[in-house]
Design a protein around this motif. Structure first.
Motif, PDB file in Angstrom:
ATOM      1  N   HIS A 153     -73.070  22.966-131.767  1.00  0.00           N
ATOM      2  CA  HIS A 153     -74.021  22.272-130.894  1.00  0.00           C
ATOM      3  C   HIS A 153     -74.793  21.212-131.671  1.00  0.00           C
ATOM      4  O   HIS A 153     -74.974  20.073-131.183  1.00  0.00           O
ATOM      5  CB  HIS A 153     -74.991  23.283-130.274  1.00  0.00           C
ATOM      6  N   ASP A 154     -75.237  21.554-132.871  1.00  0.00           N
ATOM      7  CA  ASP A 154     -75.977  20.598-133.712  1.00  0.00           C
ATOM      8  C   ASP A 154     -75.118  19.383-134.036  1.00  0.00           C
ATOM      9  O   ASP A 154     -75.577  18.236-133.969  1.00  0.00           O
ATOM     10  CB  ASP A 154     -76.419  21.262-135.024  1.00  0.00           C
ATOM     11  N   THR A 179     -64.164  16.401-129.820  1.00  0.00           N
ATOM     12  CA  THR A 179     -64.952  16.472-131.059  1.00  0.00           C
ATOM     13  C   THR A 179     -64.425  17.474-132.076  1.00  0.00           C
ATOM     14  O   THR A 179     -64.910  17.530-133.205  1.00  0.00           O
ATOM     15  CB  THR A 179     -66.414  16.850-130.736  1.00  0.00           C
ATOM     16  N   GLU A 180     -63.420  18.264-131.695  1.00  0.00           N
ATOM     17  CA  GLU A 180     -62.982  19.357-132.570  1.00  0.00           C
ATOM     18  C   GLU A 180     -62.529  18.855-133.936  1.00  0.00           C
ATOM     19  O   GLU A 180     -62.876  19.414-134.983  1.00  0.00           O
ATOM     20  CB  GLU A 180     -61.844  20.143-131.919  1.00  0.00           C
ATOM     21  N   ALA A 181     -61.747  17.777-133.978  1.00  0.00           N
ATOM     22  CA  ALA A 181     -61.225  17.272-135.252  1.00  0.00           C
ATOM     23  C   ALA A 181     -62.347  16.769-136.149  1.00  0.00           C
ATOM     24  O   ALA A 181     -62.372  17.050-137.352  1.00  0.00           O
ATOM     25  CB  ALA A 181     -60.209  16.158-134.995  1.00  0.00           C
ATOM     26  N   LEU A 182     -63.284  16.015-135.576  1.00  0.00           N
ATOM     27  CA  LEU A 182     -64.412  15.515-136.362  1.00  0.00           C
ATOM     28  C   LEU A 182     -65.215  16.674-136.960  1.00  0.00           C
ATOM     29  O   LEU A 182     -65.583  16.652-138.135  1.00  0.00           O
ATOM     30  CB  LEU A 182     -65.330  14.652-135.492  1.00  0.00           C
ATOM     31  N   ILE A 183     -65.479  17.688-136.150  1.00  0.00           N
ATOM     32  CA  ILE A 183     -66.289  18.821-136.607  1.00  0.00           C
ATOM     33  C   ILE A 183     -65.543  19.632-137.660  1.00  0.00           C
ATOM     34  O   ILE A 183     -66.105  20.021-138.683  1.00  0.00           O
ATOM     35  CB  ILE A 183     -66.696  19.696-135.408  1.00  0.00           C
ATOM     36  N   GLY A 188     -68.951  21.133-141.310  1.00  0.00           N
ATOM     37  CA  GLY A 188     -70.358  21.426-141.030  1.00  0.00           C
ATOM     38  C   GLY A 188     -71.340  20.543-141.776  1.00  0.00           C
ATOM     39  O   GLY A 188     -72.549  20.736-141.685  1.00  0.00           O
ATOM     40  N   ASP A 189     -70.823  19.564-142.510  1.00  0.00           N
ATOM     41  CA  ASP A 189     -71.647  18.651-143.308  1.00  0.00           C
ATOM     42  C   ASP A 189     -72.001  17.445-142.445  1.00  0.00           C
ATOM     43  O   ASP A 189     -71.124  16.656-142.071  1.00  0.00           O
ATOM     44  CB  ASP A 189     -70.846  18.229-144.544  1.00  0.00           C
ATOM     45  N   ALA A 190     -73.287  17.261-142.136  1.00  0.00           N
ATOM     46  CA  ALA A 190     -73.715  16.177-141.247  1.00  0.00           C
ATOM     47  C   ALA A 190     -73.389  14.812-141.842  1.00  0.00           C
ATOM     48  O   ALA A 190     -72.953  13.896-141.128  1.00  0.00           O
ATOM     49  CB  ALA A 190     -75.212  16.290-140.983  1.00  0.00           C
ATOM     50  N   ARG A 191     -73.594  14.660-143.136  1.00  0.00           N
ATOM     51  CA  ARG A 191     -73.301  13.380-143.783  1.00  0.00           C
ATOM     52  C   ARG A 191     -71.813  13.065-143.685  1.00  0.00           C
ATOM     53  O   ARG A 191     -71.415  11.940-143.377  1.00  0.00           O
ATOM     54  CB  ARG A 191     -73.739  13.429-145.241  1.00  0.00           C
ATOM     55  N   LYS A 192     -70.983  14.068-143.957  1.00  0.00           N
ATOM     56  CA  LYS A 192     -69.538  13.898-143.868  1.00  0.00           C
ATOM     57  C   LYS A 192     -69.123  13.573-142.435  1.00  0.00           C
ATOM     58  O   LYS A 192     -68.255  12.717-142.197  1.00  0.00           O
ATOM     59  CB  LYS A 192     -68.844  15.178-144.340  1.00  0.00           C
ATOM     60  N   LEU A 193     -69.746  14.223-141.474  1.00  0.00           N
ATOM     61  CA  LEU A 193     -69.435  13.991-140.060  1.00  0.00           C
ATOM     62  C   LEU A 193     -69.693  12.531-139.691  1.00  0.00           C
ATOM     63  O   LEU A 193     -68.864  11.889-139.033  1.00  0.00           O
ATOM     64  CB  LEU A 193     -70.283  14.922-139.191  1.00  0.00           C
ATOM     65  N   LEU A 194     -70.838  12.013-140.097  1.00  0.00           N
ATOM     66  CA  LEU A 194     -71.183  10.626-139.780  1.00  0.00           C
ATOM     67  C   LEU A 194     -70.283   9.642-140.527  1.00  0.00           C
ATOM     68  O   LEU A 194     -69.925   8.584-139.988  1.00  0.00           O
ATOM     69  CB  LEU A 194     -72.655  10.364-140.096  1.00  0.00           C
ATOM     70  N   ASN A 195     -69.897   9.985-141.757  1.00  0.00           N
ATOM     71  CA  ASN A 195     -68.964   9.139-142.489  1.00  0.00           C
ATOM     72  C   ASN A 195     -67.615   9.069-141.779  1.00  0.00           C
ATOM     73  O   ASN A 195     -66.992   8.006-141.688  1.00  0.00           O
ATOM     74  CB  ASN A 195     -68.768   9.664-143.917  1.00  0.00           C
ATOM     75  N   LEU A 196     -67.162  10.218-141.278  1.00  0.00           N
ATOM     76  CA  LEU A 196     -65.897  10.255-140.536  1.00  0.00           C
ATOM     77  C   LEU A 196     -65.989   9.432-139.254  1.00  0.00           C
ATOM     78  O   LEU A 196     -65.073   8.676-138.916  1.00  0.00           O
ATOM     79  CB  LEU A 196     -65.531  11.704-140.200  1.00  0.00           C
ATOM     80  N   THR A 211     -60.484  10.700-129.617  1.00  0.00           N
ATOM     81  CA  THR A 211     -59.808  11.972-129.357  1.00  0.00           C
ATOM     82  C   THR A 211     -59.494  12.639-130.690  1.00  0.00           C
ATOM     83  O   THR A 211     -59.560  12.011-131.749  1.00  0.00           O
ATOM     84  CB  THR A 211     -58.496  11.755-128.585  1.00  0.00           C
ATOM     85  N   ASP A 212     -59.116  13.903-130.628  1.00  0.00           N
ATOM     86  CA  ASP A 212     -58.748  14.606-131.861  1.00  0.00           C
ATOM     87  C   ASP A 212     -57.565  13.923-132.535  1.00  0.00           C
ATOM     88  O   ASP A 212     -57.529  13.784-133.769  1.00  0.00           O
ATOM     89  CB  ASP A 212     -58.403  16.074-131.552  1.00  0.00           C
TER      90      ASP A 212
END
Length: 418
Positions: A153-154, A179-183, A188-196, A211-212
């Protein structure tokens, strides 16, 4: 030059931070500390990308204090002492040290006097358990705040916030369909998520459907081979552990080399070997834990590059050893029983009886001192009555534990007739 997405979205107030509500929400201890202006020295402990550096920055922006920042990777005692000398000229000073667990004893000791005297307020960030990595004297003068991993959720909330609020992305027409692939790739790393997310959105025009499949295609083309804080870190350590567990020393040494070449923290590798020695080998070869512990001590003293020889020796030994997970299974079974049955009473005969009152209440009555019996053994009951006969440990099918099986059966007869 435009700042990366993760920096553009870095919160300025605690209310903007995603997750960590137990610390930053209304009535949270950090919220209260900032409101009062009375910031204690603290250690922020949590996995990568959950807000440790952000919290330090928020404190710096909201408290009247001179703010200094050092990285334990690139800073030494000289840098610490220079900051302390500068801080002596200030009314109030905050020193943030990222990855404080990488400071050695001498570097941490250099901080101690300044923290004791109130010259600086220390904020340390670490991904490692501070009980093991921070000197006890320094740790006793700091409050430890545990930051939790971000849940799905976060992370989805963060993605939506980026698309709608970021000065660059909000000008594009972006539909976040999956969103599954990004997550998963972010770990679980917010910085990594935004970089992706930034990699994916930079690869398309002003209109895009995320899409995934599109994420995986883009990331496979552009991701680095080894990122100590990202997906490759977790994939390679997983391959490393599974190769040792699978008794393949060739593969284990290869993945070890990949981590060494990628600059992985030597203590992280050694710590994983310590865990594996009990989790996957255990009493099939008790020497495995001894060697893993000796390896941990040795690589701490030596460091790179020589420690790669010690790691290689230990990895080959563990991979070539007999395997057993019975210790892991046994404690798992016992923990499940504790949760199921709660706090069962200790049988009276094995309770401690230090006072006359306790003896009058039959504490310790009937206890049979094992060494007073043949073979130093008495077949009395040690489990609470409600779970008498429950089996938590079953010896594995290996030479060492087969000996344990025979020994226990000889002592207990039918009770341990596995």
């Amino acid at each position: 030059m435009q700042a990366p997405l993760a920096e553009r979205l870095r919160p300025k107030q605690l209310t903007d931070l995603v997750g960590q509500q137990h610390l930053t929400g209304q009535g949270g201890i950090l919220q209260k500390a900032i409101a009062s202006g009375n910031i204690p020295s603290m250690i922020l402990w949590g996995p990568p990308g959950v807000g440790k550096t952000t919290i330090a920055n928020i404190i710096a922006h909201n408290v009247s204090a001179t703010y200094y920042q050092l990285s334990a990777i690139s800073s030494g005692v000289k840098d610490v002492r220079e900051v302390i000398e500068q801080a002596k000229q200030e009314t109030k000073a905050i020193l943030f040290i990222d990855e404080i667990h990488r400071f050695n004893k001498g570097q941490q000791d250099a901080l101690l006097g300044a923290v004791e005297k109130g010259i600086i307020t220390l904020i340390g960030a670490t991904t490692e358990n501070p009980s093991f990595e921070v000197n006890s004297a320094l740790l006793s003068r700091c409050q430890v705040f545990v930051l939790k991993a971000l849940d799905e959720h976060d992370l989805v909330q963060l993605l939506q916030k980026a698309i709608t609020d970021d000065v660059v992305l909000k000008e594009k027409k972006i539909e976040l369909k999956e969103t599954e692939a990004l997550i998963r790739l972010s770990g679980g790393d917010a910085r990594k998520l935004l970089n992706l997310l930034e990699i994916v959105t930079d690869s398309s025009g002003n209109e895009m459907l995320i899409t995934d499949e599109s994420v995986l295609q883009t990331v496979q083309q552009k991701m680095a081979l080894y990122d100590k804080s990202g997906e490759q870190h977790y994939d390679i350590i997983s391959a490393f552990i599974k190769s040792i567990r699978g008794s393949d020393p060739n593969a284990a040494v290869y993945w070890l080399a990949r981590m060494i070449e990628g600059g992985e923290d030597v203590k992280f590798i050694a710590r994983r070997l310590l865990i594996l020695a009990s989790e996957d080998i255990g009493n099939a070869n008790p020497n495995a834990l001894l060697l893993a512990n000796a390896t941990f001590d040795a690589v701490n003293k030596i460091g790179y590059p020589e420690s790669q020889l010690i790691l290689s020796q230990c990895v080959i030994y563990l991979a070539s050893s007999a395997k057993s997970n019975t210790a892991t299974v046994a404690i798992g079974n016992a923990m499940a029983a504790v949760k199921q049955f709660g706090d069962l009473s200790v049988p009276l005969h094995i309770r401690n009886a230090p006072t006359k009152l306790m003896k009058n209440m039959d504490y310790g009555k009937g206890y049979q001192y094992s060494h007073s019996y043949e073979n130093n053994f008495s077949s009395q009951e040690y489990l609470p009555e409600k779970i008498v006969g429950t089996k938590f440990y079953e010896p594995g099918k290996n030479i060492r534990e087969e000996e344990l099986r025979r020994f226990l059966k000889q002592l207990w007869k039918e009770k341990y007739n596995y």
